[in-house]
Design an enzyme around this catalytic site. Structure first.
Site, PDB file in Angstrom:
ATOM      1  N   HIS A  74      77.452  75.535  36.917  1.00 31.35           N
ATOM      2  CA  HIS A  74      77.423  74.144  36.475  1.00 31.35           C
ATOM      3  C   HIS A  74      78.562  73.872  35.490  1.00 31.35           C
ATOM      4  O   HIS A  74      79.219  72.834  35.548  1.00 31.35           O
ATOM      5  CB  HIS A  74      76.091  73.829  35.780  1.00 31.35           C
ATOM      6  CG  HIS A  74      74.941  73.610  36.713  1.00 31.35           C
ATOM      7  ND1 HIS A  74      75.024  72.828  37.837  1.00 31.35           N
ATOM      8  CD2 HIS A  74      73.653  74.046  36.659  1.00 31.35           C
ATOM      9  CE1 HIS A  74      73.851  72.795  38.441  1.00 31.35           C
ATOM     10  NE2 HIS A  74      73.003  73.535  37.759  1.00 31.35           N
ATOM     11  N   GLU A  90      72.392  70.994  42.253  1.00 30.04           N
ATOM     12  CA  GLU A  90      71.536  72.172  42.167  1.00 30.04           C
ATOM     13  C   GLU A  90      71.746  73.082  43.379  1.00 30.04           C
ATOM     14  O   GLU A  90      71.798  74.310  43.242  1.00 30.04           O
ATOM     15  CB  GLU A  90      70.069  71.758  42.051  1.00 30.04           C
ATOM     16  CG  GLU A  90      69.712  71.074  40.742  1.00 30.04           C
ATOM     17  CD  GLU A  90      70.039  71.919  39.526  1.00 30.04           C
ATOM     18  OE1 GLU A  90      69.949  73.167  39.610  1.00 30.04           O
ATOM     19  OE2 GLU A  90      70.394  71.340  38.489  1.00 30.04           O
ATOM     20  N   HIS A 113      73.906  80.811  38.106  1.00 30.83           N
ATOM     21  CA  HIS A 113      73.672  79.427  38.522  1.00 30.83           C
ATOM     22  C   HIS A 113      74.088  78.455  37.411  1.00 30.83           C
ATOM     23  O   HIS A 113      74.806  77.473  37.666  1.00 30.83           O
ATOM     24  CB  HIS A 113      72.179  79.267  38.852  1.00 30.83           C
ATOM     25  CG  HIS A 113      71.729  77.859  39.052  1.00 30.83           C
ATOM     26  ND1 HIS A 113      71.429  77.337  40.291  1.00 30.83           N
ATOM     27  CD2 HIS A 113      71.493  76.848  38.162  1.00 30.83           C
ATOM     28  CE1 HIS A 113      71.049  76.077  40.165  1.00 30.83           C
ATOM     29  NE2 HIS A 113      71.073  75.763  38.883  1.00 30.83           N
ATOM     30  N   GLU A 114      73.657  78.725  36.179  1.00 32.34           N
ATOM     31  CA  GLU A 114      73.978  77.833  35.066  1.00 32.34           C
ATOM     32  C   GLU A 114      75.469  77.842  34.744  1.00 32.34           C
ATOM     33  O   GLU A 114      76.057  76.797  34.430  1.00 32.34           O
ATOM     34  CB  GLU A 114      73.165  78.221  33.825  1.00 32.34           C
ATOM     35  CG  GLU A 114      71.667  78.047  33.973  1.00 32.34           C
ATOM     36  CD  GLU A 114      71.274  76.630  34.351  1.00 32.34           C
ATOM     37  OE1 GLU A 114      71.969  75.682  33.937  1.00 32.34           O
ATOM     38  OE2 GLU A 114      70.275  76.464  35.074  1.00 32.34           O
TER      39      GLU A 114
END
Length: 300
Positions: A144, A213, A140-141
């Site tokens: 980004h 997100e 997930h990070e």
């Protein structure tokens, strides 16, 4: 930079629109400062200096505030190994790896571009998650970073920071020292405009933050192929954050927009709270991951 993370046109268009609107707001704000202060040099120095610090040192500021430190593969072999595998899978440069020695279970990514990025996890999240769950959070990070929304959020938040600083300087400096009526009117006008600019930039960055997100949840889960692991991590972290002392949560709250899960979140059904929140509700994120899990299962 092309990676194997699933592209998100919705995120790209929202980043472009937000950047454009904030750019217009920024130009208008600086122009008004020049007109009111009668000093182009002062306005440019204030605005340019704040933007320079925010853009070039955002990673160091975030790490310092969260008590994080860069770690080597020898210091954290398992963490580095997981990030190595995910970066190879995503075909992207490996960011620097950091650990923050705090009990708050969370993670964040920061940096001005993929080649100057940092992914930081707390000791609290490493203690609580199993390998698959931590891999989901890291994916997930990394999404980004790959989607460059970390850099956009850093720049987007700059205008609000600048407006907030000017408001404070005006309230605690200009009004207290200047008794001249004309000067007081100018200071009050600058403060009023700064508050308006802060409010607009606040709402724009919050809207972008909530969407990014969801985009990172989807891209990260699609990369690993295990949406259920990310959903499990979200559920576990959200439950454990509620047990962290309120004082620690309030200290971490300013960095909510960059966290995997918010340190303090509003109630899921409150429309006003949702408007001001940095993250979608836990229920919405879990629902989206559940749909994605079924889609991937149907394709298998």
């Amino acid at each position: 930079m092309k990676t194997r993370f699933a592209p998100d046109r919705g995120l790209s268009s929202r980043m472009l629109i937000t950047s454009f609107l904030l750019g217009l707001l920024y130009v208008g704000f600086v122009a008004l400062l020049i007109a009111l202060t009668k000093s182009a040099v002062l306005a440019v120095v204030i605005a340019g200096g704040a933007l320079f610090v925010q853009y070039w040192f955002s990673d160091r500021i975030a790490l310092y505030a969260m008590h994080g430190r860069i770690v080597t593969p020898e210091e954290a072999p398992e963490l580095h190994g997981t990030i190595d595998r995910l970066c190879a899978l995503a075909d992207m440069p490996k960011p620097r790896v950091a650990i923050a020695d705090v009990d708050l279970p969370n993670a964040f990514a920061t940096g001005r571009n993929p080649k100057n990025a940092v992914v930081c996890v707390t000791t609290g999240i490493m203690r609580r998650l199993d390998q698959d769950e931590l891999e989901g959070v890291l994916s997930h990070e990394l999404s980004h970073v790959a989607h460059r929304d970390v850099a956009v959020m850093t720049i987007a938040s700059f205008l609000g920071v600048l407006a907030g600083l000017i408001t404070r300087f005006g309230l605690y400096g200009g009004l207290g020292r200047n008794r001249d009526q004309n000067t007081a009117v100018i200071v009050l006008t600058v403060i009023a405009v700064s508050i308006a600019v802060y409010a607009i930039s606040f709402l724009l960055t919050r809207a972008l933050s909530r969407y990014r997100e969801l985009a990172a949840d989807r891209a990260g889960a699609m990369l690993t192929g295990r949406p259920s692991a990310l959903a499990s991590a979200l559920t576990k972290i959200s439950g454990d954050i509620a047990r962290i002392p309120s004082r620690d949560l309030r200290q971490a709250e300013p960095f909510n927009a960059f966290f995997f899960a918010p340190a303090i979140s509003g109630k899921a059904g409150a429309s006003l709270s949702s408007l001001f929140s940095t993250h979608p509700s836990l229920e919405k994120r879990l629902d989206r991951l559940g749909v994605l899990s079924r889609q991937l299962g149907e394709q298998a």
